[in-house]
Every structure is written in structure tokens, then in C-alpha cells.
Design a protein around this motif. Structure first.
Motif, PDB file in Angstrom:
ATOM      1  N   ILE A 191       0.855  -1.205  -0.046  1.00 34.27           N
ATOM      2  CA  ILE A 191      -0.068  -0.116   0.049  1.00 34.27           C
ATOM      3  C   ILE A 191       0.988   1.275   0.067  1.00 34.27           C
ATOM      4  O   ILE A 191       0.571   2.277  -0.729  1.00 34.27           O
ATOM      5  N   ALA A 211      -8.492  -6.585  -3.792  1.00 30.12           N
ATOM      6  CA  ALA A 211      -8.965  -5.467  -3.015  1.00 30.12           C
ATOM      7  C   ALA A 211      -7.736  -4.342  -3.375  1.00 30.12           C
ATOM      8  O   ALA A 211      -7.949  -3.248  -3.788  1.00 30.12           O
ATOM      9  N   PHE A 212      -6.328  -5.013  -3.440  1.00 34.20           N
ATOM     10  CA  PHE A 212      -5.418  -4.047  -3.985  1.00 34.20           C
ATOM     11  C   PHE A 212      -5.608  -3.702  -5.452  1.00 34.20           C
ATOM     12  O   PHE A 212      -5.372  -2.589  -5.668  1.00 34.20           O
ATOM     13  N   ASN A 260      -8.137  -3.365  -7.278  1.00 37.11           N
ATOM     14  CA  ASN A 260      -9.460  -2.363  -6.990  1.00 37.11           C
ATOM     15  C   ASN A 260      -8.939  -1.021  -6.725  1.00 37.11           C
ATOM     16  O   ASN A 260      -9.239  -0.015  -7.392  1.00 37.11           O
ATOM     17  N   ALA A 261      -8.043  -0.744  -5.839  1.00 35.53           N
ATOM     18  CA  ALA A 261      -7.433   0.382  -5.246  1.00 35.53           C
ATOM     19  C   ALA A 261      -6.477   1.144  -6.369  1.00 35.53           C
ATOM     20  O   ALA A 261      -6.633   2.311  -6.699  1.00 35.53           O
ATOM     21  N   ALA A 278      -8.494   1.238   1.247  1.00 37.56           N
ATOM     22  CA  ALA A 278      -7.863  -0.170   0.826  1.00 37.56           C
ATOM     23  C   ALA A 278      -7.075  -0.428   1.864  1.00 37.56           C
ATOM     24  O   ALA A 278      -6.955  -1.760   1.730  1.00 37.56           O
ATOM     25  N   GLU A 292      -9.377  -2.328   4.102  1.00 34.97           N
ATOM     26  CA  GLU A 292     -10.302  -3.173   3.669  1.00 34.97           C
ATOM     27  C   GLU A 292      -9.119  -4.246   3.341  1.00 34.97           C
ATOM     28  O   GLU A 292      -9.704  -5.755   3.773  1.00 34.97           O
ATOM     29  N   ALA A 293      -8.212  -4.313   2.688  1.00 39.64           N
ATOM     30  CA  ALA A 293      -7.246  -5.313   2.480  1.00 39.64           C
ATOM     31  C   ALA A 293      -6.766  -6.001   3.758  1.00 39.64           C
ATOM     32  O   ALA A 293      -6.765  -7.178   3.855  1.00 39.64           O
ATOM     33  N   LYS A 306     -13.182   0.274   6.767  1.00 37.83           N
ATOM     34  CA  LYS A 306     -13.139   0.974   5.494  1.00 37.83           C
ATOM     35  C   LYS A 306     -13.650   2.379   5.713  1.00 37.83           C
ATOM     36  O   LYS A 306     -12.902   3.269   5.120  1.00 37.83           O
TER      37      LYS A 306
END
Length: 243
Positions: free
Chosen positions: A86, A143-144, A146-147, A176, A179-180, A196
Motif C-alpha cells: 500500500i 482489493a489491492f 481495485n485500489a 484500501a 479493507e485489504a 473501511k
């Protein structure tokens, strides 16, 4: 040596809370810093110098990942790799944000610098993706991804429609990160959503963000009141609120 009283009084409550949390997460944060250093070591001096110049030393996105991970159980290698992933996304967007908006004079120098900025940022994106893959968790990788898609879409939209507006990735990456990390440790869906929302509000810069953050924190605290290990992390999130 006796501390200087005036210097102590200048230390903000926010800095104290953050310092305490970083102390608690210290071992993990050191591993994250190591992952970051490894990721920017390309072996090409010119590229390495550019990356080193942009590398940040403060890791709030990693703190969100690591703080969230304290609410469940996961392998240290996985959570620190995710935290570094991230942060590498932030490094990539920070480099791309330096690309001027609007039209540029078509000079050789401008073309060269534009190409260097784009390729350097893309290199960071690739390194971030490899770090995310170390979690070996398909939901986390999704999720990564999507970010990354959100960041790219936002960047393109600003370049085309509002080239002079400053670019910021905080809300996207903070959300993110929460969420991740929630997916990584298998937190229940309601807590995952609450984390989130809180992280997104924490990173938001809109005028009404303090109200949104206060509401999000109140909801989150109600859900994790039986998890005292989360208290330092929630206190840190609360530091964005006015005293």
C-alpha cells in the motif's frame, strides 16, 4: 539530560498518540521499511536516485494495515508485505503526481522528463503488486487491484478535466489499507465495512470530513468494544478530529 519544558509543551497530542502507536508497531514498521528499501533497489543508479528522493519516511497507510491486522491473526510476513504494498502505491502516485497537468511544450527535455516520471511510477506500481501477491490471498490481491484501478481512474480524470487541481490519494489508499487488512485477517463483514468507512473519512479532505469521521469512529467503536487491543489504533484515527 533533563528535557526542555518548552520543547515538551510544543509536542502536539496527535504526535504523542502517533508516537505511542508507532512504538507498539515498531517491529512490523521496521520490516515494512525494509521491504520498501528492497523494492526501490532496482540496480540502476539513475532510477535508484529518483526513487530515494521520493521515498517518504512516514507510513500512515502501513499503520492502518498493521493496526487493522491486530484485530485478527495473520503471519507477520503477510501483513508487513501488504503494508509495504500500500505504501508503494502511494510512492507511485506521488511520483506520477509530479507530472505537470495541461499542455507541455514539445521539447526534447519535456518528453524525456515525462517519460522518466511515468516509467518510474509504473515501476513502483509493479513492485507494489509483487508485494501484495506475497499475501497469497486472492481476496486481498483483488482489493489491492481495485485500489490501483481507482487511483488510475482518478488520475486520468483529473488530468483530462481538472489538470490544475492537486492530486491526493489519501481517501482511496487509507480505505484500501483497512479493507485489504480486514480481508487478510478474516474480520466479520460489518467490522470490515466500519473500518473501511473510518479509514476513508480519516483520509478525506472535504470540509465536512470531521463530522463523517466522528460518525464512522462511533460506529466502529460500538463494533469492537470487546477488542481492547484496537484502542490505540482507534485513538490514532481520532486524532484527525478537532480538540
Amino acid at each position: 539530560m533533563i528535557p526542555d519544558k518548552a520543547a515538551i509543551e510544543r509536542i502536539s497530542p496527535t504526535a504523542v498518540v502517533e508516537s505511542n502507536l508507532e512504538w507498539m508497531l515498531g517491529a512490523d514498521l521496521e520490516l515494512v521499511r525494509g521491504h520498501m528499501q528492497d523494492a526501490i533497489a532496482s540496480g540502476y543508479p539513475f532510477l535508484d536516485n529518483i526513487l530515494a528522493a521520493h521515498l517518504h519516511t512516514h507510513y500512515p497507510r502501513a499503520i492502518i494495515v498493521l493496526g487493522t491486522s491486530r484485530l485478527g491473526h495473520t503471519d507477520v510476513a503477510q501483513r508487513t508485505a501488504l503494508a509495504a504494498a500500500i505504501e508503494m502505491l502511494h510512492l507511485a502516485t506521488n511520483i506520477h503526481a509530479g507530472i505537470p497537468g495541461g499542455e507541455l511544450a514539445r521539447t526534447r527535455e519535456n518528453r524525456y522528463m515525462l517519460g522518466v516520471s511515468i516509467l518510474t511510477g509504473d515501476y513502483c506500481f509493479s513492485q507494489a503488486s509483487m508485494l501484495a501477491a506475497r499475501t497469497e490471498n486472492p481476496a486481498v490481491v483483488m482489493a489491492f487491484a481495485n485500489a490501483l484501478a481507482q487511483l488510475t481512474e482518478k488520475r486520468v480524470t483529473l488530468q483530462l478535466e481538472k489538470p490544475n487541481q492537486p492530486y491526493a490519494d489519501d481517501a482511496v489508499l487509507y480505505a484500501a489499507a483497512a479493507e485489504a487488512a480486514s480481508l487478510l485477517v478474516g474480520l466479520p463483514l460489518p467490522i470490515r465495512y466500519a473500518l473501511k468507512e473510518t479509514a476513508a473519512a480519516f483520509g478525506e479532505v472535504l470540509a465536512d470530513s470531521e463530522t463523517a469521521l466522528a460518525e464512522a469512529i462511533a460506529q466502529l467503536e460500538g463494533m469492537i468494544k470487546d477488542r481492547p487491543v484496537a484502542r490505540p489504533f482507534v485513538n490514532w484515527l481520532r486524532t484527525r478530529l478537532s480538540a
